[in-house]
Design an enzyme around this catalytic site. Sequence first.
Site, PDB file in Angstrom:
ATOM      1  CB  SER A  37      72.182 -23.407 -34.894  1.00  0.00           C
ATOM      2  OG  SER A  37      72.556 -22.270 -34.185  1.00  0.00           O
TER       3      SER A  37
ATOM      4  CG  ASP B  73      78.429 -11.014 -46.817  1.00  0.00           C
ATOM      5  OD1 ASP B  73      78.904 -11.653 -47.765  1.00  0.00           O
ATOM      6  OD2 ASP B  73      77.276 -11.175 -46.385  1.00  0.00           O
TER       7      ASP B  73
ATOM      8  N   PRO C 170      73.110 -18.024 -42.627  1.00  0.00           N
ATOM      9  CG  PRO C 170      73.087 -18.945 -44.762  1.00  0.00           C
ATOM     10  CD  PRO C 170      73.637 -17.806 -43.973  1.00  0.00           C
TER      11      PRO C 170
ATOM     12  CD  GLU D 214      52.468   7.014 -17.687  1.00  0.00           C
ATOM     13  OE1 GLU D 214      53.589   7.151 -18.222  1.00  0.00           O
ATOM     14  OE2 GLU D 214      52.104   5.955 -17.176  1.00  0.00           O
TER      15      GLU D 214
ATOM     16  CB  CYS E   9      53.247   7.065 -13.874  1.00  0.00           C
ATOM     17  SG  CYS E   9      54.700   7.276 -14.893  1.00  0.00           S
TER      18      CYS E   9
ATOM     19  NE  ARG F  68      72.258  -3.803 -40.649  1.00  0.00           N
ATOM     20  CZ  ARG F  68      73.293  -3.728 -41.454  1.00  0.00           C
ATOM     21  NH1 ARG F  68      73.900  -2.571 -41.657  1.00  0.00           N
ATOM     22  NH2 ARG F  68      73.750  -4.810 -42.060  1.00  0.00           N
TER      23      ARG F  68
ATOM     24  CB  THR G  59      78.066 -13.367 -41.907  1.00  0.00           C
ATOM     25  OG1 THR G  59      77.154 -14.443 -41.986  1.00  0.00           O
ATOM     26  CG2 THR G  59      77.448 -12.131 -42.510  1.00  0.00           C
TER      27      THR G  59
ATOM     28  CD  GLU H 124      71.601  -7.350 -40.436  1.00  0.00           C
ATOM     29  OE1 GLU H 124      72.486  -7.502 -41.290  1.00  0.00           O
ATOM     30  OE2 GLU H 124      71.050  -6.259 -40.233  1.00  0.00           O
TER      31      GLU H 124
HETATM   32  C1  AOF Z   1      54.839   3.872 -17.352  1.00  0.00           C
HETATM   33  N1  AOF Z   1      55.075   4.729 -18.361  1.00  0.00           N
HETATM   34  O1  AOF Z   1      56.282   5.406 -20.101  1.00  0.00           O
HETATM   35  C2  AOF Z   1      56.911   3.398 -19.071  1.00  0.00           C
HETATM   36  C3  AOF Z   1      56.610   2.479 -18.037  1.00  0.00           C
HETATM   37  O2  AOF Z   1      63.150   2.413 -14.273  1.00  0.00           O
HETATM   38  P1  AOF Z   1      61.916   3.154 -14.669  1.00  0.00           P
HETATM   39  O3  AOF Z   1      61.480   4.143 -13.623  1.00  0.00           O
HETATM   40  O4  AOF Z   1      62.017   3.786 -16.040  1.00  0.00           O
HETATM   41  O5  AOF Z   1      60.703   2.084 -14.719  1.00  0.00           O
HETATM   42  C4  AOF Z   1      60.720   1.064 -15.668  1.00  0.00           C
HETATM   43  C5  AOF Z   1      59.436   0.284 -15.587  1.00  0.00           C
HETATM   44  O6  AOF Z   1      58.308   1.150 -15.762  1.00  0.00           O
HETATM   45  C6  AOF Z   1      59.313  -0.739 -16.713  1.00  0.00           C
HETATM   46  O7  AOF Z   1      59.875  -1.981 -16.338  1.00  0.00           O
HETATM   47  C7  AOF Z   1      57.812  -0.831 -16.899  1.00  0.00           C
HETATM   48  O8  AOF Z   1      57.246  -1.682 -15.917  1.00  0.00           O
HETATM   49  C8  AOF Z   1      57.357   0.595 -16.640  1.00  0.00           C
HETATM   50  N2  AOF Z   1      57.366   1.360 -17.877  1.00  0.00           N
HETATM   51  N3  AOF Z   1      55.546   2.739 -17.229  1.00  0.00           N
HETATM   52  O9  AOF Z   1      53.980   4.150 -16.508  1.00  0.00           O
HETATM   53  C9  AOF Z   1      56.088   4.550 -19.221  1.00  0.00           C
HETATM   54  N4  AOF Z   1      57.966   3.219 -19.908  1.00  0.00           N
HETATM   55 ZN    ZN Z   2      55.603   5.241 -15.051  1.00  0.00          ZN
END
Ligand code: AOF
Ligand code: ZN
Length: 373
Positions: free
Chosen positions: A318, A225, A313, A74, A110, A209, A221, A310
Amino acid sequence: MTPGSGMDEIHLLIFVCMSATALTDTTWMSRCFDLARRGIGRVSPNPPVGALLVYQDRILGEGYHQYYGGPHAEVNALFAVSDQDRHLIPDSTLYVSLEPCCITGKTPPCTDLILKEGIRDVRVSTTDPNPLVAGQGLNHLRNHGVRITGGILEEEGKSLIRPFATNILHQRPYVLLKWAQSRWGYAGIAEEQVWLSDPLTKTWSHSQRAQADAILVGARTVSTDDPALTVREFPGRSPSRVIFDPNGRLGPGCRVFTDDGCPIYYFAFKTNPDLQLQHITSIVINPEQDAFSQMLQTLFNHQVGILLAEGGPYLQKSIIKQGLWDEAWVVQTQHPLDHGITAPEVTGIKIDTNNTGHDQIVGILNASRPKIV
Ligand code: AOF
Ligand code: ZN
């Protein structure tokens, strides 16, 4: 391009033309989801979120949560509004893929910003599963006279934040499994490197990834690999590497232990003197308790929100046995291997199918874990 606006003019034009017949709530919310997805790989363990400010079918500003600890969607959408358009903000509609937060975390609430800007119409896809928000953000706005519309493309909005919901409600990383299997259901041969998938699938693998915070592999692995576990064929950062070596067999020469700036977590049942290196976080786990649960706990404490297991197996089987997985991505190849180690098996809800080269990739959601969103 203004910070957080994230869309160049050509893409904006294409988007508006495509949607010219129906600029509905769902059209705008789809755009929020597209924006939100740009943050995947950088925001975890926060949710990916996109936001859009619309005045009479015109986008005034748009943004998304770009990195963990950074401004919320926001904030970026409002920041992207030009000076000439600022007076239109109170008469515009704010679309957000997630309920606006009403808490002070790393950033301010926000909801305060929305009220300060005088916005009176807020439309969201889904509520925030964070127990500290959980509907209170919307209630707060409603109590201050803001008109709230919720549930726009709600299923899609919820699936976008599924890892975050798992993190916040279960206090553990979201676990993705990925393996390739031969036409006859074999994953490989013991102590022999067998390449099963189509070369084109590598790009998809690297995109997977890039979305994870960490990749887990077992010692077998690594010794068979010698994988690098980096993201090379897709834009994005390489995740942390997690090595499970219960008996401390591995030495520092393996590629996974290369000091390339990616965090490395090494889990074993006893201290491995060869791997007491400054760039490796060595963690001794208790053999009397479940190893994977201990690893999940430690990784979550280190901010790992999405873990991609990744291989190999045995380790994956598990994890499946304990039900501690969330999504499985099975690469069904045309390789004729008809002996060796059988591939893991999962049952769940099919969420995606796509083809790369001669391979078919099927995404399966674990349906038997507790319902969280
Ligand atoms: C929103 N808009 O774009 C996101 C939200 O530590 P902060 O301030 O970044 O807050 C993290 C929390 O905010 C997160 O756990 C979730 O509840 C909310 N995320 N909220 O209004 C956003 N990313
Ligand atoms: Zn927010």
